[in-house]
Design a protein around this motif. Sequence first.
Motif, PDB file in Angstrom:
ATOM      1  N   ASP A   7      11.284   7.173  -4.968  1.00 21.55           N
ATOM      2  CA  ASP A   7      12.159   6.249  -5.677  1.00 21.55           C
ATOM      3  C   ASP A   7      13.532   6.250  -5.006  1.00 21.55           C
ATOM      4  O   ASP A   7      13.859   7.146  -4.228  1.00 21.55           O
ATOM      5  CB  ASP A   7      12.275   6.642  -7.148  1.00 21.55           C
ATOM      6  N   GLY A   8      14.330   5.244  -5.324  1.00 25.69           N
ATOM      7  CA  GLY A   8      15.705   5.204  -4.861  1.00 25.69           C
ATOM      8  C   GLY A   8      15.829   5.087  -3.356  1.00 25.69           C
ATOM      9  O   GLY A   8      15.114   4.314  -2.701  1.00 25.69           O
ATOM     10  N   PHE A   9      16.728   5.874  -2.791  1.00 30.13           N
ATOM     11  CA  PHE A   9      17.065   5.760  -1.385  1.00 30.13           C
ATOM     12  C   PHE A   9      15.878   6.075  -0.479  1.00 30.13           C
ATOM     13  O   PHE A   9      15.652   5.389   0.521  1.00 30.13           O
ATOM     14  CB  PHE A   9      18.229   6.696  -1.051  1.00 30.13           C
ATOM     15  N   MET A  10      15.100   7.096  -0.820  1.00 25.56           N
ATOM     16  CA  MET A  10      13.973   7.483   0.027  1.00 25.56           C
ATOM     17  C   MET A  10      12.916   6.383   0.068  1.00 25.56           C
ATOM     18  O   MET A  10      12.327   6.120   1.122  1.00 25.56           O
ATOM     19  CB  MET A  10      13.359   8.793  -0.471  1.00 25.56           C
ATOM     20  N   ARG A  11      12.683   5.727  -1.066  1.00 28.93           N
ATOM     21  CA  ARG A  11      11.719   4.630  -1.063  1.00 28.93           C
ATOM     22  C   ARG A  11      12.233   3.460  -0.233  1.00 28.93           C
ATOM     23  O   ARG A  11      11.480   2.805   0.486  1.00 28.93           O
ATOM     24  CB  ARG A  11      11.429   4.172  -2.490  1.00 28.93           C
TER      25      ARG A  11
ATOM     26  N   ILE B 289       0.841  -1.202   0.000  1.00 26.19           N
ATOM     27  CA  ILE B 289       0.000   0.000   0.000  1.00 26.19           C
ATOM     28  C   ILE B 289       0.874   1.250   0.000  1.00 26.19           C
ATOM     29  O   ILE B 289       0.628   2.214  -0.733  1.00 26.19           O
ATOM     30  CB  ILE B 289      -0.941  -0.008   1.223  1.00 26.19           C
ATOM     31  N   MET B 290       1.920   1.240   0.818  1.00 23.34           N
ATOM     32  CA  MET B 290       2.816   2.391   0.896  1.00 23.34           C
ATOM     33  C   MET B 290       3.483   2.657  -0.448  1.00 23.34           C
ATOM     34  O   MET B 290       3.554   3.795  -0.918  1.00 23.34           O
ATOM     35  CB  MET B 290       3.863   2.146   1.982  1.00 23.34           C
ATOM     36  N   ARG B 291       3.961   1.620  -1.102  1.00 24.87           N
ATOM     37  CA  ARG B 291       4.652   1.785  -2.381  1.00 24.87           C
ATOM     38  C   ARG B 291       3.683   2.206  -3.486  1.00 24.87           C
ATOM     39  O   ARG B 291       4.053   2.926  -4.404  1.00 24.87           O
ATOM     40  CB  ARG B 291       5.350   0.477  -2.762  1.00 24.87           C
ATOM     41  N   THR B 292       2.447   1.733  -3.379  1.00 22.13           N
ATOM     42  CA  THR B 292       1.458   2.053  -4.409  1.00 22.13           C
ATOM     43  C   THR B 292       1.019   3.511  -4.352  1.00 22.13           C
ATOM     44  O   THR B 292       0.827   4.161  -5.385  1.00 22.13           O
ATOM     45  CB  THR B 292       0.230   1.132  -4.265  1.00 22.13           C
TER      46      THR B 292
ATOM     47  N   THR C 189       2.614   6.153  -2.774  1.00 20.43           N
ATOM     48  CA  THR C 189       3.635   7.185  -2.579  1.00 20.43           C
ATOM     49  C   THR C 189       4.474   7.305  -3.840  1.00 20.43           C
ATOM     50  O   THR C 189       4.721   6.315  -4.533  1.00 20.43           O
ATOM     51  CB  THR C 189       4.562   6.850  -1.393  1.00 20.43           C
ATOM     52  N   ASP C 190       4.897   8.512  -4.127  1.00 23.87           N
ATOM     53  CA  ASP C 190       5.667   8.774  -5.342  1.00 23.87           C
ATOM     54  C   ASP C 190       7.133   8.993  -4.971  1.00 23.87           C
ATOM     55  O   ASP C 190       7.671  10.089  -5.069  1.00 23.87           O
ATOM     56  CB  ASP C 190       5.094  10.010  -6.062  1.00 23.87           C
TER      57      ASP C 190
END
Length: 506
Positions: free
Chosen positions: A467-471, A459-462, A464-465
């Motif tokens: 990428d990379g280190f912050m994701r 759900i969080m990945r879906t 939130t926008d």
Amino acid sequence: MSLTQTSEKSKRIANNTGAIYIRMIVVMLVTLYTSRVVLQQLGVIDFGINNVVGIVSLLAFFSSSLSNAAQRYLSIGLGEHNTPKTRLYFRQSFSLMVIFSVAIFVLAETVGLWMIYTQLSIPASRLDAAVWAYHFAVVSVVCSILQVPFLAAIIANERMKMYAYIGLFESFARLVIAFLLAIGNCDKLILFSALSATVSILTLISYILYDRISFQECRISWIWQSNLVKEMLRFIGYTMFGCLAWSVSNQGMNIVLNIFFGPAINAARAIALQVSATIDRFSSSLITAAAPQIIKSYAEKDINYMTSIIEKVSKFSFFLACTMAVPIIWETEYILHIWLGQVPEFTVVFTRLLVVDSLINIFFQPLSTAANATGRIKNIQIYGRFITLAALPIGYIALSYSANPLLAIFAIIATDLAFCGYCLIDIHKQIDLNIAHYIRHSVCPPLILLVTSMTVCWIMRTYTDLDGFMRFVLTSATSILSCLATALLLLSPSERNYLKSFIHKK
């Protein structure tokens, strides 16, 4: 057993687990960085060759067999508070160790060497280096065999801090080796293997010196008591077959993949195994700390406490492993890119699947320890291991029909899952472990936690926008927090109270 005794034993497990976790975390970080440096210095081909000539691990099943036997008998002696018997167990273990180390050396330098020359797919220009690497690997295996009774004494006496110190020394020594590769002018594969063998020798010496100083039962002398030898050999023989079956399945799958796809695929699987091994170490830390008490409680005829430890260790080990496994599954590609830079093909998907396999195998470890305690290990180590051994022919047949290396990993996962189910049934017959109660309290909560954590991360990945280190940071934080929150909800009231008390004291 009184409440005070139970509390003291629980505190000892918690403290020993803490020492092992500190060791594990530092070793894991150092090992991951070391692997990156070694891969960069050796290159993909030599890295794959170093892994595949590790076929010597196929012959190292003696080490694992003797380790289980030594730990079992030493813990039984200590549980019975019988120092003369414990001393006898140690000396007999050491005598058997010498015999088996000689046998494995001869076997490795004949049959094993023949396989290196005739059966493996190794570039002709690197064959000599591969042979030297193999010889040094044999030295390392012999050292690992000889150190078994000394390490077993440390674990049986629950001296986990020293176990952690020596592990840290070994890990940092291998990091130094990785950096020495950058300045060496000789063949890097040979240099790496030679220095690794040197570290194994120094580790053996460290264990010997500490045990001679600390434990009165650890005195080296030759002894041969026929009745005890027969009993130990029977135990060792069953364990040996189980370890051999596991080694054949594990290393044999390397050979199968090498035959179909060459050394590059071995490099991919080697990297994936190193990542999944972090999960194994993360979960096995708790069982390593609890194993002596599982065996000692059986020696003391306290079956209720024994089954209680088995159930709790199964559940807590999975809980702890999930805090690391979930972010690895979601962020495998990013982690491997940051770690290695150069990521061999199939490494990402291999890593995800082998992490799942590591989670499955968590349930096997405490059940196996229970079987070691009773001494009735024939069913698990003989009949049960045929289940895991079946992964090898299944994988070979599958690859013969479809050139997809993932089929080999699926075969491993399926057979490991079936094996864990078989072990649960066997332990139920041995100590009357309630299967329904075990599944309800030790299997279902971990699965609920895994599904919940994976769902929250999805759900969080879906939505939130990033990428990379912050994701990666957000996924890791989300996974850890969701695992901890779910775990607290799934704990029993007594377990929550103990956890609060333990944290407050620390």
